[in-house]
Design a protein around this motif. Structure first.
Motif, PDB file in Angstrom:
ATOM      1  N   ILE A 264      26.318  42.678  25.979  1.00 51.00           N
ATOM      2  CA  ILE A 264      27.456  42.851  26.826  1.00 51.00           C
ATOM      3  C   ILE A 264      27.969  41.509  27.001  1.00 51.00           C
ATOM      4  O   ILE A 264      27.222  40.410  27.590  1.00 51.00           O
ATOM      5  N   ILE A 265      29.393  41.319  27.116  1.00 53.19           N
ATOM      6  CA  ILE A 265      29.848  40.045  27.143  1.00 53.19           C
ATOM      7  C   ILE A 265      30.974  40.317  28.268  1.00 53.19           C
ATOM      8  O   ILE A 265      31.621  41.212  28.334  1.00 53.19           O
ATOM      9  N   GLN A 266      31.427  39.193  28.783  1.00 56.27           N
ATOM     10  CA  GLN A 266      32.152  38.521  29.608  1.00 56.27           C
ATOM     11  C   GLN A 266      33.046  37.620  29.346  1.00 56.27           C
ATOM     12  O   GLN A 266      32.475  36.476  29.332  1.00 56.27           O
ATOM     13  N   GLY A 267      34.228  37.483  29.426  1.00 50.06           N
ATOM     14  CA  GLY A 267      35.029  36.227  29.115  1.00 50.06           C
ATOM     15  C   GLY A 267      36.173  36.222  28.384  1.00 50.06           C
ATOM     16  O   GLY A 267      36.695  37.297  28.461  1.00 50.06           O
ATOM     17  N   PHE A 268      37.003  35.151  28.635  1.00 48.83           N
ATOM     18  CA  PHE A 268      38.573  35.189  28.030  1.00 48.83           C
ATOM     19  C   PHE A 268      38.641  35.583  26.555  1.00 48.83           C
ATOM     20  O   PHE A 268      39.610  36.008  26.232  1.00 48.83           O
ATOM     21  N   TYR A 269      37.492  35.546  25.998  1.00 47.28           N
ATOM     22  CA  TYR A 269      37.800  36.081  24.432  1.00 47.28           C
ATOM     23  C   TYR A 269      38.417  37.540  24.496  1.00 47.28           C
ATOM     24  O   TYR A 269      39.070  38.119  23.610  1.00 47.28           O
ATOM     25  N   PHE A 270      37.537  38.339  25.436  1.00 47.83           N
ATOM     26  CA  PHE A 270      38.245  39.572  25.435  1.00 47.83           C
ATOM     27  C   PHE A 270      38.994  39.851  26.410  1.00 47.83           C
ATOM     28  O   PHE A 270      40.070  40.526  26.138  1.00 47.83           O
ATOM     29  N   SER A 271      38.988  39.172  27.636  1.00 56.01           N
ATOM     30  CA  SER A 271      40.089  39.363  28.712  1.00 56.01           C
ATOM     31  C   SER A 271      39.958  38.568  29.973  1.00 56.01           C
ATOM     32  O   SER A 271      38.856  38.295  30.178  1.00 56.01           O
ATOM     33  N   GLU A 272      40.969  38.092  30.547  1.00 57.37           N
ATOM     34  CA  GLU A 272      40.769  37.236  31.654  1.00 57.37           C
ATOM     35  C   GLU A 272      40.770  38.236  32.847  1.00 57.37           C
ATOM     36  O   GLU A 272      41.022  39.397  32.686  1.00 57.37           O
ATOM     37  N   PRO A 273      40.438  37.640  33.663  1.00 54.87           N
ATOM     38  CA  PRO A 273      40.417  38.757  35.260  1.00 54.87           C
ATOM     39  C   PRO A 273      41.966  39.154  35.291  1.00 54.87           C
ATOM     40  O   PRO A 273      43.018  38.420  35.029  1.00 54.87           O
ATOM     41  N   ILE A 274      42.133  40.362  35.565  1.00 53.45           N
ATOM     42  CA  ILE A 274      43.441  41.248  35.859  1.00 53.45           C
ATOM     43  C   ILE A 274      43.255  41.941  37.023  1.00 53.45           C
ATOM     44  O   ILE A 274      42.317  42.360  37.564  1.00 53.45           O
ATOM     45  N   ASP A 275      44.505  42.465  37.319  1.00 58.49           N
ATOM     46  CA  ASP A 275      44.689  43.323  38.615  1.00 58.49           C
ATOM     47  C   ASP A 275      44.270  44.716  38.300  1.00 58.49           C
ATOM     48  O   ASP A 275      43.995  44.966  37.265  1.00 58.49           O
ATOM     49  N   GLY A 276      43.981  45.572  39.431  1.00 60.88           N
ATOM     50  CA  GLY A 276      43.360  46.600  39.313  1.00 60.88           C
ATOM     51  C   GLY A 276      44.082  47.825  38.504  1.00 60.88           C
ATOM     52  O   GLY A 276      43.663  48.387  37.636  1.00 60.88           O
ATOM     53  N   GLU A 277      45.412  47.537  38.564  1.00 61.28           N
ATOM     54  CA  GLU A 277      46.395  48.450  37.584  1.00 61.28           C
ATOM     55  C   GLU A 277      46.443  48.079  36.261  1.00 61.28           C
ATOM     56  O   GLU A 277      46.294  49.029  35.379  1.00 61.28           O
ATOM     57  N   ASP A 278      46.276  46.744  35.911  1.00 58.85           N
ATOM     58  CA  ASP A 278      46.318  46.324  34.366  1.00 58.85           C
ATOM     59  C   ASP A 278      44.594  46.833  33.928  1.00 58.85           C
ATOM     60  O   ASP A 278      44.614  47.009  32.748  1.00 58.85           O
ATOM     61  N   PHE A 279      43.774  46.585  34.672  1.00 58.59           N
ATOM     62  CA  PHE A 279      42.520  46.841  34.237  1.00 58.59           C
ATOM     63  C   PHE A 279      42.506  48.359  33.888  1.00 58.59           C
ATOM     64  O   PHE A 279      41.834  48.969  32.936  1.00 58.59           O
TER      65      PHE A 279
END
Length: 287
Positions: A264-279
């Motif tokens: 389980i990874i978290q980071g900009f390689y996969f996605s930056e933080p985005i708003d609820g709609e874009d998520f």
């Protein structure tokens, strides 16, 4: 009378007064800034300057988004974007971290319920501060918010920073156990960055370890950090604790942690933080 010594004494007094006045000036500026920002913080909550973004957590085994971390943002009308590292301490010092925390928890639950109603059963992590955990009627407030938003607590994770300064560990453990009794999971964030890592892990009932991004950033340049990272992974496996690795920014980092069984990874390689709609759009695309 020694005129030279008298002049020196007078000069010393003038310097002392100057330093004292400078100290007064700096204190006054600090006070005014604090009072100004306290008003600004109240306005931020009332006028909708505060918002949440969501950083996806990606499972390398299933190639799907399985969770998100809710992150707070402040868009000041004149200053612009203010980083959480700047404004969260201000909220804590002013005591406004409690209403801010309630607002974050309520909005995060509403967002989670919306995703679930559209068929996406992802989990959501929410950061909780030391002050929030010790607020009056904490459990009642959590239950009310869950009920109002019709959220299953099994899909919530409360992230507690490993660098929290805990004075009464017995009371803290009791609070954590009460939260877990509701069905909410507990994650120990920034693991490995403080002096009490192993002590907290031994005493607290946690469900997830989040390895701080500082380790993954240094694994190619620092032998010590790489050893610590490998040790944390080994320890978590022995304790049968899931690991979330933060700060993954390159393919090489992703492949490195995958080889170690960190899925389980978290980071900009996969996605930056985005708003609820874009998520939501990303969920449609990926899942």
């Amino acid at each position: 009378m020694d005129i030279k010594n008298s002049n020196n004494k007078g000069e010393d007094q003038r310097l002392s007064i100057k330093k004292f006045n400078q100290h007064q000036l700096e204190s006054t500026i600090d006070f005014l800034n604090r009072r100004y920002f306290e008003k600004e913080l109240q306005s931020a909550l009332i006028e909708g300057q505060i918002d949440l973004v969501y950083q996806p957590q990606y499972c390398l085994n299933t190639n799907k988004i399985i969770a998100a971390e809710a992150l707070v943002r402040w868009h000041h009308p004149t200053i612009g974007k203010i980083s959480p590292g700047q404004f969260i301490p201000l909220f804590e010092k002013s005591g406004l971290i409690i209403p801010l925390g309630k607002w974050i928890f309520d909005k995060a639950c509403r967002q989670l319920q919306y995703w679930h109603s559209n068929g996406y059963e992802v989990k959501l992590s929410i950061n909780f501060s030391f002050a929030q955990l010790h607020q009056e009627n904490l459990i009642e407030t959590i239950i009310q918010t869950l009920t109002k938003n019709k959220v299953d607590p099994a899909f919530l994770v409360f992230e507690l920073t490993e660098t929290m300064s805990i004075h009464n560990i017995a009371n803290f453990i009791s609070i954590i156990d009460d939260i877990r009794t509701l069905g909410i999971h507990i994650a120990l964030d920034d693991f490995g960055t403080g002096y009490n890592s192993l002590s907290y892990l031994a005493q607290l009932n946690v469900d997830v370890l989040k390895i701080d991004k500082s380790f993954i950033n240094k694994i190619n340049n620092s032998k010590k950090d790489k050893i610590v990272f490998l040790s944390i992974v080994s320890l978590a496996k022995q304790l049968d604790l899931p690991i979330v690795v933060e700060g993954i920014e390159t393919k090489e980092q992703m492949e490195f942690v995958k080889k170690l069984g960190c899925n389980i990874i978290q980071g900009f390689y996969f996605s930056e933080p985005i708003d609820g709609e874009d998520f939501g759009k990303l969920l449609v695309k990926m899942n």
